[in-house]
Every structure is written in structure tokens, then in C-alpha cells.
Design a protein around this motif. Structure first.
Motif, PDB file in Angstrom:
ATOM      1  N   LYS C 138       0.794  -1.222   0.000  1.00 61.83           N
ATOM      2  CA  LYS C 138       0.000   0.000   0.000  1.00 61.83           C
ATOM      3  C   LYS C 138       0.826   1.271   0.000  1.00 61.83           C
ATOM      4  O   LYS C 138       0.279   2.379  -0.100  1.00 61.83           O
ATOM      5  CB  LYS C 138      -0.922  -0.010   1.222  1.00 61.83           C
ATOM      6  CG  LYS C 138      -1.908  -1.182   1.201  1.00 61.83           C
ATOM      7  CD  LYS C 138      -3.241  -0.775   1.780  1.00 61.83           C
ATOM      8  CE  LYS C 138      -4.289  -1.851   1.555  1.00 61.83           C
ATOM      9  NZ  LYS C 138      -4.439  -2.758   2.711  1.00 61.83           N
ATOM     10  N   ASP C 140       3.057   4.185  -1.355  1.00 62.20           N
ATOM     11  CA  ASP C 140       3.369   4.826  -2.631  1.00 62.20           C
ATOM     12  C   ASP C 140       4.488   5.818  -2.397  1.00 62.20           C
ATOM     13  O   ASP C 140       4.302   6.831  -1.717  1.00 62.20           O
ATOM     14  CB  ASP C 140       2.112   5.535  -3.152  1.00 62.20           C
ATOM     15  CG  ASP C 140       2.417   6.388  -4.358  1.00 62.20           C
ATOM     16  OD1 ASP C 140       3.570   6.375  -4.846  1.00 62.20           O
ATOM     17  OD2 ASP C 140       1.501   7.087  -4.802  1.00 62.20           O
ATOM     18  N   SER C 147      -0.026   7.910   1.702  1.00 65.13           N
ATOM     19  CA  SER C 147      -0.318   6.481   1.551  1.00 65.13           C
ATOM     20  C   SER C 147      -0.077   5.751   2.872  1.00 65.13           C
ATOM     21  O   SER C 147      -0.851   4.867   3.257  1.00 65.13           O
ATOM     22  CB  SER C 147       0.526   5.868   0.431  1.00 65.13           C
ATOM     23  OG  SER C 147       1.893   5.934   0.736  1.00 65.13           O
ATOM     24  N   ARG C 226      -1.384  15.011   0.344  1.00 66.09           N
ATOM     25  CA  ARG C 226      -1.437  14.621  -1.056  1.00 66.09           C
ATOM     26  C   ARG C 226      -1.102  15.808  -1.955  1.00 66.09           C
ATOM     27  O   ARG C 226      -0.358  15.671  -2.922  1.00 66.09           O
ATOM     28  CB  ARG C 226      -2.842  14.104  -1.380  1.00 66.09           C
ATOM     29  CG  ARG C 226      -2.713  12.823  -2.140  1.00 66.09           C
ATOM     30  CD  ARG C 226      -3.964  12.185  -2.579  1.00 66.09           C
ATOM     31  NE  ARG C 226      -3.609  11.389  -3.736  1.00 66.09           N
ATOM     32  CZ  ARG C 226      -3.004  10.206  -3.648  1.00 66.09           C
ATOM     33  NH1 ARG C 226      -2.736   9.685  -2.486  1.00 66.09           N
ATOM     34  NH2 ARG C 226      -2.675   9.563  -4.741  1.00 66.09           N
TER      35      ARG C 226
END
Lengths: 300, 665, 260
Positions: C138, C140, C147, C226
Motif C-alpha cells: 500500500k 506509494d 499512503s 497529497r
């Protein structure tokens, strides 16, 4: 307390034991003892209860002596005396190691009053668990002595003819060596060591005594040497003459079952009745082994 | 047997020393011991080992003085050549043990440190902490282990010596022993058998000795015909810690390092000993023996402590006899360094710190000066001839005795720190004698049959014991009875009527022993039958001790009969003193003529000891009175010196011819 | 000689060497990696940007990353674990009879070793790209904090992480101390005591870093992070002259154990 007899002489009825606070409250009471017995090697073990009248200043040895004298279990059944090892009764011969209330110690210095404080009501006796049981509380500690051979725990002198005095030794060196030299091979350090596991070799049908002994020794030699032997190796590697075969001892300490098996639980030093700095010895042996191994790597 | 082979019984200092030396000489050794040899009773010796050394030598000491102290301390009841030889060997033995790695205490410059022990004025005693015996034993154990790895020694641990096997000519050809685990019997053919089985303390029930010191091996040799010498001389150690199972030794080194013995001047003074002022303390040894103080010889210290409690009623406690042994005035650091081991024992078993609170101690049976009679060959220089097959040989040819179980070195009383020396010395010294014998002797044709007969006899005895039915006697209870009786009548103070009565009582006990029933009739690790057997063998020893004590109507060393004590001088005027001193010396000389003889017991067919007396070789140092603390000692000494000067002018040497008689008592 | 016997005798013959390599591998590289790993992850406390830049730094190794991971992390760890299991199998813990501190630590060392090993396997599956086929992977690396934060969000997962991290940290700190005895660095009881304090300090600091990283990851505002990560990724692309939508140098889900 025993009264002084009129014509008493030494150590007899007149010389009673040193008293203690328990004697009044405990007088007339009974000590209950639970013994884990086993009739012979490989046999089933079973518990047996005994009752012994309390006396002031008793130790586990005197309890076992009373049990032998009575030869009856608590329920009145006639039973054979419990077998156990003992000799000096002053904690220098190393004979009487057993599990008293679950902990390895010398039966002679295990005082009943303290045991009852520790665990009121009952005293539990078991044989050492890391050595093959011979009978009851008596075990075969041959492996322990074999370990002393493995590490060549001796000074390799030319012989016993007169060659004058030994090497000069400073008081510091002596004070360092002496505690290690008081190891009485009782086996407490091995019993408490989680890395030291039982090796029991049984004689095969038709196997001669010599063959059996050889096979057993080989099995012992694959097992962990144990803290006592490591400490003896350190003792002799510290002696001016003893260190002449230091390499042989380090070779032994770094072969199978050597110092690397130690898991640093440090129980050995905690249970040693002689307070021998065993972990210091282990660390010193570790250091010597490190240096020796590296040297060997480059000197090859 | 192509290879010479020797059987050694007992793996204490003496047995290990002999084994080591024999292995070195190329003789194969079977070493039999009741316990793993590293657990032998020698480990209990605490204080040290005596020998002349570089330091004492410069203070005027020499081997002769060590020899002199030993025979004087022993009240002249030992043949002097072996003792002289031992004293001569002392320095070499310490050097050897030093080389073997014994961690002797050191001076700041790295030399061996020494302390003073009882019965001498020199600091002759080398020591390793407070566990010298243990350290010496371990050093020898290590050397023997080394030879074991090389295959020159075979150990038989947890084995019991049952009897020597004699051929038709009476020569010992080996022995029969029993495995204490499997209970199996085995014959051990040997060119010589050496007994090194230690003392017989268990005859006294509780003593300072280990549980293996039953004296059974010696008793079995005695019952097989070996003569036993000076059995009545049992050393009672002045200072022991009373206990229910054992009387634990408090080493003489506690006094050697400055420990003081005292009692409160007020009987049973209830105060804390630490709060009793100096003036109210009675340092009775120091007051009565200003020269030696707390370090008087053991027999005297024992008697004084015993006396102060019984006769003077000054025991520290009312219900039990004890005096203070005080170390609390000494620096803690020094005590820990020099006496750590023994102080720990006290603390461990009594729960009191002896560095802070005075210890409570009382005498206890400690050592048997007597033991198997052994021979020696006198050398030209007055010592022992090295390599002679007579040295340490018992009255049974081929059977030898060394260490505590021989009678040779300590006379009527052993000096502190001399036992370790005598054990190692006799062990080392016997080896060449036996090695010579081993190559010379060859077993005859009939030997295998002898072993078979012996094995059968022992097996039958064993089976008979196991098969006993309906007996009511309990061996453990009987042992306690025997111990209590022996302790009561045959330790510090001895009286003829008590000894005679006790002898009869022991005979009755021996008879009762035959009705002992076993609570374990199995044939695997049966400690019950082993103990019962050794108990049976205690009675002959008890009887010879009592008989010897009964017959010996005098006071000598450890043997003290108040009825025959020679009191000091009562007169106060010079002429009266002189007169009494002359009379005292006359009596002393008469007593010497009558009693300066070893008691030799032989086991009679009727089970009673046959006692004879053997002259003592005092050719090197003429006997002189031991005057420790006697009233008027100075006057007696003066008279004695005048007499001996006169005697020396008349005759060149005192009697020394007794030896020829000796071997044939 | 049967194969089983041959195996035993090889192991017996080289028992000392294997033990010392085992001991060494616990410190270098495995222990050293743990320190770097936890300290790197704790940088999230300084903000998602900082953490992202650390991750980028590691991933700048490019194609070398995989062999380096195996040579210095996975293989040594597998070696340490397999010898460790053999050692555990050979011992017989007895802490109930001998409840001394040293013995408790001996037992904990073995327990934490096993916990840490199980945890690490799960952890790798969960976050490392190798775990993708098993439903994990999972993490990234282009969106490190966000993530990770998403993966660590469930409370149960967080608790298991806390246990795993603390086990690994105890195992290292205590192992450091016993290693010093094994190799003979500290020999006297006093020196052992001093070394013990050092181990405790190392353990506390490292434990703090580990738990800080865990808490830091879970506190990350995913949306905000993000955004930052996207911006940073864009800048990287610009610097490398790549067009948006070009294949990245490293596959999106690929990552090292670093930054998990």
C-alpha cells in the motif's frame, strides 16, 4: 532447647544449636515435605509427602536425615529412605545440590526457617532437572566434570619434582583468581541456565561399558560446556603457567557447545552459592575468543 | 599383570597426591572414592599449610624447628624420623602446590603471604583465603584429571572399599569394592593398595567431619588384620559452630588473624556482647597463656574453653555451652580478604554477621591423630629413606595407609595447618615406595580364587543385610546413640569408670546393630544398606578408641584424664618451689618411661581389640614437658634444663632403639 | 553419513562463527537499518514534505535499490531470524523459577525477536510493493505520508504497529547490551551496568522515534499531504524533464522497505 546434661562433653547434648526467633512459635510443629522421587534412571517420578517434627535451626539435610530415620511417608506407609548426595554440610564440597522450593541450591545451607518464610506450610524437594536422575534426589553430574576436561582446567606443569616456587603473582591477580578457584562444581549455574539442557544417554542392549561411556562422552561434548567450565578456562588462562595452553582452551571454548551457546540470561551468577563472578568470566572468555578468532583469521 | 597397577582408596589430598605421583612414575592407578574426589573432606580444611619459608628462616626458623614444634605439640608421641622428613619436605611441597596454581594469598610484592598458627611463634602458614584445603585439593584434582584424560588413572567414584584381599602369606593382593549406584561388586587386583580414606569422625555422631568420614575403610582393614595406632587420640577443635546436623568448623585462622576468645566476667551476662566494656570481659586464654595468647595449641585451647564453661560456669548462655570468638574489633576489609570464606559460613548458617557481632563457638571433634599403624625406614640422616617399600606400609604387606588414616605424624595432638602438609607429604612420599613394590611384586597362581572367595563373602554379607527380617533397631537412631556416648565419654575429659562403662555399652550397641532392619531392601543406590554397613564398622573403631583411652592412665596431648593430671606448683617460697619442681620432673620422667608409647590395637578373634604398646623413636629430640600455662612453669623448666644438660653429658643420645620392637607388637 | 548428520556437523563445526555472525548481523546491518528506518519515518513529524524528501532521497538510488535492499536488509534479516529461531529452539526458558531481571530480559529477547519477525513479514506485505499480489503493497513512494497514513489509519493496525515497533526496539537495545558481553566489550559487573544504561537510553530514544513516527503518520492530513506530495512530484518531473503522465523512473507502487 536442649538442657545441659550434667556430664556433657563437646558437641553432645550440651552443645545445643544456636537459637532463633522461630523456636518458640514453631515448637511442637510439623514440617511438611513433598519429595519428587524416582526409583531409578528412566523410571516414572512420583510425589511423596513426609512429615518431620520441627527443630530449631534445621536445614534441608537434617530434614532428609529425619526422613531417612523415620522411613515412613506422612500417611504412615513404610517407604525406603530418600536417596540424596551430601558430604561436607558446610557448602564447600558441592554435593547436595537440589531444587528446594523450585530453585536450585545447596540443601545444607537451605535453612528451614527461611524456606518456611518463603513458602509457608510446605517444603518441596526435587532432583536437579538438567542431569539424569540416578535415584530420587541423586543425579549424575558426570557431564559437569567432563566439561572440566574439555577446557583443560589445569596448570600444565612438567611434573611434581621440585622446580622451586611458582610464578610471582600480584595480590590483585590473586584476588581476581581466588573467587574463580572456589567453584565447587555443584552445578547450580547449569541447573538455572536456560541454555543448558539435559543430556541423558541410556546404555543400549549389549553395549559394553566402554562403548557406552564413549558414546555418552561424545554426547556430552556436543552439549554446552556451561558457565562453570568457561570460568575455569578463564581462571587458568589468567595463570602465568596455565596460559601456556590458552589457545587449546580457546579452541575448546569456540568449538561446538562452547561459549557461543551462552544466551546471557545471567542466571548462573544469580544462583551461584559461592558468588563467583561467572558473567565476568563469560565476558572475558568472549573477549579472548573474539581476539583469538580474529588473530586466527589473519594468521592462517 | 604386565603393567604395575595400584589401587588408591580415597581421593582427598593424600589419595590424590599419591595418585598424581604414581601416574607420573608410570604406574596405572585405580582411584576409588565414596564421592567424586573433588568433594572429599579435604575441602573443609580452612586455615592453611605449614612450612618453613624464606621469611621465617630469616627470623631464625628452620626445618628442625618446625619438626620440633610438631613433636612438642604432639607431646612426643610420634616416631621422629617421618616427622623430620615431613618438615624437611615442607618448603618443597608448598612450592609444588604453588606451581600447580593454588591461589595462595600474596604480599604486595607478589610473594606468598603467611600467617601464624597455633603452637608456633613463626608465621609459617601459607594460605589461600579461608579455603586452603579446598584450593590444595582442587589443584591435585586438576592434575589427576589431566592424567585421567591421558588414560593413566581410572576413577571409580561412588564406590565403597569393602575389604583388602590377602593371599596365603598375608600379603595384600588387591581389594573388593562395591558400586554405590548399581550395588555391584568388583574385584580390583593390585600390586599395592593404598588407603587414604581419612578420619573417623562419624564414630562421634556429629563432628566437624564430612558425612563420608565414617572410618569404615580403615575399620575394614583393621578387621582384616591391620594394626591400629593411637586410636584414643582424637583432636577436639576448640572452635566450632554447633549445628543440628554437623558441627561446623571455625578455623584457627580466625584467631591467627587476631580473633580473641572471651566470656563475660558476669556469668550469662544478658547484655549485648558489644556493649560489655573491656574490663568486664575475661580474655581467659590471653590471661592464662601470655606467650601464646589465643594461639595456644588446640588441646589446651579446647580444654580451657570447655573448662571455663563447665567448671567456671562462665558459658555465654545458660542452656548451651559456648564462648565468644570475637573479630568485631578488626577491620572489615581485612576480614573479608583473609577470612571471607569462613565468615560467610558462619553468617550463612547462623544468620549473624561475625564481622559485627562476636561469634558463639564451642569445641567439636575434628581430627583423628591415630589411625592405621604404618612402618617407615629410617635414613642415615634421621629422616625417612625415600623409596623404601616399608614407608607407610601397614602391618599387612602390600597395604599402605596415608593421610589422616595413618597414625604417623601428629602424635598425641596435631598442630593447626600440619594436616594438609602431612596428607600431601605422605601421598607424595608413598608413591616411589609403592612404585618400586609394584614392579617387584607378582601375584601368585591362587589369586583369582582369592578374589572369588572375597567377592562371594561380601555378596553374602550384603544379601544377609538386605534379607534381615523383623529387626527392631533403627541404624540412624543407633548411630546417634553411639555418637552421643562417644562424645560424652571420649572427647575432652576422660574418666576411667565412664570409659569402662561406655565400652560395655558399645558392645551392647554392636550386638543391637545385628538386629538393625533395613527400610530399603532394594538393590539400586541403596544408601540405607551402605550406611548400615558402615555403622557396623564403626563399633570396632569405637571400641579401640575406648579401650586405648581406658588403658592410658596419663594426660598426653588430646588425651586428658583429670585423675592423672600433673598439677603445677603450689609452694610460694623458692625452696618449696624448687622441691616441688624436682618432684614434678621426677614424675614426668617416670611417666615418660611408662607411657611414652604408642597404643597398638589389633582386632581380636573375639571382636575385642588386643592392645599392646610400641616404643616411640625419640632419638632426634628428647621428650620434654609441655608446660603451656602451668603454674610454676618457669621453675620446672629451669630444673628440667639442668637435668637435660646433665643427661646430655652422660649419654650421647636418648633412646632410639624402640623401632625394632615396634614392627612386631 | 546421513544428510541430517552432515547438516548438524556443519552447523556444529561452525557454531562459533555462525553465532558471532548472528550477533553481528543483529547490529550491522539489521540494527543499523532499524535506526535509520525509524529516524527517517519520524521525520514525518516535521511535515509531509520533509518526509517525502527523505523518501525521494532513498529512491534516487533507482535500479540499485532492489539489490541493496536484499543484500543489506532482507537477507541479513532472514539469516538473523533463522539462526535466532534455532537458538530459541535450543533453549529452555525458566523465568517462572528464576525471575531475575537478566532472565526476564533473556526471555523477552526471544519473545520480542519472534514478535518482531512476524511483524516485519506482515509489515512488508502490507506496505512493500512485493506485497501487492497478496493485497498489500500500500505504500506509494510518491505519496509517502498520505499512503502511509491511510494504511495506518485503522486502530487495530496502529496497535499492532506499536507492539511490533517496540518489540524490535527492545530486541535491538537489549541485544546491544548482550552483544557487548558476547564480544567481550564490557566484562566487569560495573561496566555491564554502565553499558546497560546506554542500552536503556538507546532503547528509549529509538522507541520514542518509532512511536513518534507511527503517531506522526496517523496525524497526517491526507488531503493536505497529497497536495504537497503532488506538487513535489511535479517539481521533480520538471527537473528531470519528464512530461506529466510519463512513466516514472520507479514504478508507482514500488518502494523500499525504507519509508514504509
Amino acid at each position: 532447647m536442649i538442657q545441659l546434661a550434667e556430664d556433657s562433653n563437646v558437641g553432645g547434648p550440651g552443645a545445643a544449636d544456636q537459637g532463633n526467633g522461630h523456636s518458640d512459635t514453631m515448637a511442637g510443629r510439623t514440617i511438611h515435605v513433598r519429595v519428587l522421587r524416582q526409583d531409578g534412571p528412566g523410571g516414572e517420578s512420583y510425589w511423596e509427602r513426609h512429615a518431620v517434627p520441627y527443630e530449631p535451626n534445621m536445614n534441608v539435610i537434617s530434614v532428609l536425615q529425619r526422613i531417612a530415620e523415620r522411613a515412613r511417608a506422612e500417611d504412615g506407609r513404610q517407604v525406603a529412605p530418600v536417596a540424596w548426595d551430601c558430604s561436607c554440610l558446610e557448602e564447600v564440597c558441592g554435593s547436595c545440590t537440589m531444587l528446594v522450593n523450585g530453585r536450585t541450591r545447596m540443601a545444607c545451607s537451605a535453612l528451614v526457617d527461611r524456606l518456611l518464610e518463603e513458602h509457608p506450610g510446605e517444603i518441596e524437594l526435587r532432583p536437579m532437572s538438567k542431569f539424569p536422575v540416578v535415584r530420587d534426589l541423586k543425579v549424575d553430574r558426570g557431564r559437569l566434570f567432563r566439561a572440566l576436561e574439555r577446557v583443560e582446567a589445569w596448570v600444565p606443569v612438567d611434573g611434581s619434582y621440585d622446580h622451586g616456587p611458582g610464578p610471582r603473582i600480584s595480590p590483585e591477580e590473586q584476588e581476581d583468581a581466588y573467587p574463580l578457584s572456589t567453584c565447587m562444581s555443584c552445578g547450580c549455574c547449569l541447573e538455572a541456565c536456560p541454555q543448558y539442557t539435559k543430556i541423558e544417554v541410556v546404555q543400549r542392549e549389549g553395549e559394553s561399558a566402554e562403548e557406552f561411556e564413549r558414546r555418552r562422552t561424545a554426547a556430552y561434548d556436543r552439549g554446552f560446556v556451561g558457565a562453570h567450565a568457561i570460568s575455569q578456562a578463564v581462571l587458568f588462562n589468567g595463570h602465568p603457567t596455565g596460559r601456556m595452553i590458552a589457545d587449546e582452551r580457546l579452541q575448546a571454548l569456540t568449538s561446538a557447545g562452547g561459549i557461543q551457546v551462552c544466551g546471557n540470561a545471567q542466571n548462573c551468577v544469580a544462583v551461584c552459592p559461592k558468588h563467583i563472578p561467572l558473567t565476568r568470566s563469560i565476558a572475558r572468555a568472549g573477549r579472548a575468543a573474539t581476539v583469538w578468532a580474529i588473530k586466527r583469521l589473519f594468521d592462517r | 599383570m604386565a603393567q604395575p597397577r595400584v589401587l588408591v582408596i580415597g581421593g582427598g589430598l593424600a589419595g590424590l597426591a599419591a595418585t598424581m605421583r604414581l601416574a607420573e612414575l608410570g604406574v596405572g592407578v585405580d582411584l576409588v572414592s565414596l564421592v567424586p574426589v573433588k568433594r572429599s573432606h579435604s575441602v573443609c580444611a580452612q586455615g592453611g599449610i605449614n612450612s618453613v619459608n624464606a621469611l621465617t628462616r630469616q627470623q631464625g626458623d628452620n626445618e628442625w624447628k618446625h619438626f620440633d614444634d610438631t613433636v612438642y605439640g604432639g607431646d612426643f608421641l610420634q616416631h621422629q624420623p617421618p616427622v623430620k622428613e615431613m618438615a624437611d619436605w615442607g618448603p618443597r611441597i608448598i612450592d609444588l602446590m604453588d606451581r600447580l596454581g593454588v591461589p595462595f594469598n600474596r604480599t604486595p610484592e607478589g610473594f606468598r603471604d603467611q600467617r601464624r598458627f597455633g603452637g608456633t611463634l613463626y608465621k609459617r602458614t601459607a594460605f589461600a583465603g579461608a579455603t586452603t584445603g579446598q584450593q590444595l585439593l582442587y589443584a591435585l584434582d586438576e592434575q589427576v584429571r589431566r592424567y585421567e584424560v591421558e588414560g593413566r588413572v581410572k576413577k571409580w567414584e561412588f564406590w565403597d572399599f569393602l575389604e583388602p584381599v590377602l593371599d596365603a602369606s598375608g600379603r595384600c593382593r588387591g581389594a573388593v569394592c562395591q558400586d554405590l549406584v548399581s550395588m555391584k561388586f568388583k574385584a580390583f587386583p593390585a600390586d599395592a593398595v593404598i588407603l587414604a580414606s581419612g578420619g573417623c569422625g562419624l564414630v562421634y555422631g556429629r563432628s566437624t567431619m564430612s558425612m563420608v568420614c565414617t572410618g569404615s575403610a580403615v575399620s575394614r582393614a583393621y578387621q582384616a588384620g591391620a594394626a591400629y595406632g593411637n586410636g584414643e587420640f582424637i583432636q577436639v577443635h576448640p572452635t566450632a559452630i554447633p549445628g543440628a546436623d554437623k558441627l561446623r568448623l571455625m578455623s584457627e585462622s580466625a584467631r591467627g588473624e587476631g580473633g580473641r576468645v572471651w566470656v563475660p566476667r558476669t556469668p550469662q551476662d544478658p547484655r549485648d556482647p558489644r556493649s560489655i566494656p573491656e574490663a568486664e570481659r575475661y580474655y581467659f586464654l590471653e590471661e592464662r597463656y601470655p606467650k601464646y595468647g589465643n594461639l595456644v595449641p588446640r588441646d589446651i585451647a579446647t580444654r580451657e574453653i570447655f573448662d571455663i564453661c563447665t567448671t567456671d560456669g562462665l558459658s555465654v548462655e545458660k542452656d548451651r555451652l559456648c564462648v565468644y570468638l570475637d573479630l568485631s574489633h578488626l577491620p572489615r576489609e581485612m576480614l573479608d580478604r583473609k577470612l571471607g570464606g569462613i565468615l560467610e559460613i558462619y553468617e550463612k548458617f547462623q544468620g549473624v554477621d561475625p564481622r559485627v557481632v562476636p561469634m558463639k563457638i564451642f569445641p567439636a571433634v575434628h581430627y583423628s591423630m591415630g589411625g592405621l599403624w604404618v612402618d617407615y625406614e629410617r635414613s642415615a640422616t634421621g629422616g625417612m629413606e625415600e623409596g623404601s617399600i616399608r614407608n607407610q606400609q601397614t602391618s599387612i604387606p602390600g597395604l599402605y595407609a596415608i593421610g589422616e588414616c595413618d597414625y604417623q605424624y601428629h602424635g598425641a595432638n596435631r598442630l593447626g595447618a600440619n594436616s594438609l602438609l602431612s596428607c600431601i607429604f605422605s601421598g607424595l612420599f608413598v608413591a616411589p615406595s609403592v612404585a618400586g613394590l609394584a614392579t617387584a611384586s607378582r601375584a601368585g597362581e591362587e589369586t583369582p580364587r582369592l578374589f572369588e572367595a572375597s567377592l562371594r563373602r561380601q555378596e553374602e554379607r550384603h544379601e544377609a543385610l538386605l534379607g534381615r527380617r523383623g529387626g527392631q533397631e533403627n541404624p540412624y537412631a543407633l548411630h546417634q546413640e553411639l555418637g552421643n556416648l562417644m562424645t560424652r565419654v571420649a572427647t575432652v575429659v576422660r574418666r576411667n569408670e565412664q570409659l569402662a562403662a561406655a565400652y560395655d555399652e558399645v558392645c551392647v550397641m554392636e550386638d543391637r546393630w545385628r538386629r538393625c532392619s533395613l527400610s530399603d531392601t532394594g538393590n539400586w543406590t541403596n544408601q540405607n544398606v551402605v550406611f548400615t554397613k558402615s555403622l557396623g564398622d564403626m563399633f570396632p573403631v569405637a571400641k579401640l578408641i575406648l579401650k586405648g583411652a581406658l588403658l592410658r592412665d596419663e594426660c598426653r596431648g588430646a588425651h586428658y584424664k583429670p585423675a592423672f593430671a600433673m598439677p603445677g606448683i603450689a609452694a610460694t617460697d623458692p625452696a618449696g618451689k624448687r622441691r616441688e619442681a624436682e618432684a614434678w620432673c621426677d614424675r614426668f620422667e617416670a611417666n615418660t618411661r611408662k607411657w611414652l608409647k604408642s597404643t597398638i590395637a589389633r582386632h581380636g578373634a573375639d571382636g575385642h581389640p588386643q592392645i599392646s604398646f610400641e616404643d616411640v623413636d625419640t632419638s632426634l629430640i628428647p621428650p620434654r614437658p609441655r608446660l603451656y600455662g602451668l603454674v610454676g612453669a618457669d621453675v620446672i623448666e629451669e630444673v628440667w634444663k639442668e637435668r637435660s644438660r646433665g643427661a646430655a653429658d652422660d649419654a650421647p643420645a636418648a633412646t632410639g632403639a624402640g623401632r625394632a620392637v615396634a614392627a612386631h607388637v | 553419513m546421513s544428510p541430517a548428520e552432515a547438516e548438524t556437523s556443519f552447523f556444529s563445526r561452525h557454531q562459533f562463527l555462525i553465532s558471532r555472525l548472528f550477533s553481528l548481523s543483529g547490529l550491522i546491518p539489521v540494527g543499523a537499518f532499524l535506526v535509520v528506518h525509524l529516524v527517517t519515518n519520524a521525520s514525518v513529524l516535521a511535515g509531509p514534505g520533509t518526509f517525502q524528501s527523505r523518501v525521494d532521497l532513498i529512491h534516487s538510488l533507482g535500479p540499485l535499490l532492489v539489490p541493496i535492499e536484499w543484500a543489506f536488509i532482507f537477507l541479513p534479516m532472514l539469516f538473523h531470524a533463522s539462526v535466532g529461531f534455532a537458538i530459541i529452539a535450543g533453549g529452555l526458558p525458566n523465568v517462572s523459577s528464576y525471575p531475575y531481571v537478566g532472565n526476564v530480559r533473556y526471555t523477552l529477547q526471544r519473545a520480542t525477536g519472534m514478535i518482531a519477525f512476524a511483524f516485519i513479514i506482515w509489515h512488508v506485505i502490507q506496505l512493500h510493493w512485493m506485497g501487492a499480489p497478496l493485497g498489500g503493497g500500500k505504500f506509494d513512494p510518491h505519496h509517502a505520508s498520505s499512503s502511509a497514513a491511510l494504511a495506518l489509519q485503522p486502530v487495530g493496525v496502529a496497535i499492532l504497529y506499536a507492539i511490533g515497533i517496540l518489540s524490535a526496539v527492545f530486541h535491538l537495545a537489549n541485544g546491544l547490551w548482550t552483544m557487548g558481553i558476547t564480544w567481550g566489550l564490557w566484562t566487569s559487573p560495573a561496566a555491564m551496568q554502565r553499558a546497560n544504561w546506554i542500552s536503556i537510553i538507546v532503547g528509549v530514544l529509538l522507541g520514542g522515534a518509532g512511536l513518534g513516527a507511527l503517531a506522526g503518520m496517523r496525524r497526517v492530513d491526507v488531503e493536505q499531504a497529497r497536495a504537497i506530495e503532488d506538487r513535489m512530484d511535479e517539481m521533480k518531473r520538471m527537473l528531470e524533464g519528464r512530461e506529466p503522465g510519463d512513466a516514472p523512473l520507479v514504478r508507482p507502487v514500488a518502494t523500499s522497505a525504507e519509508g514504509n
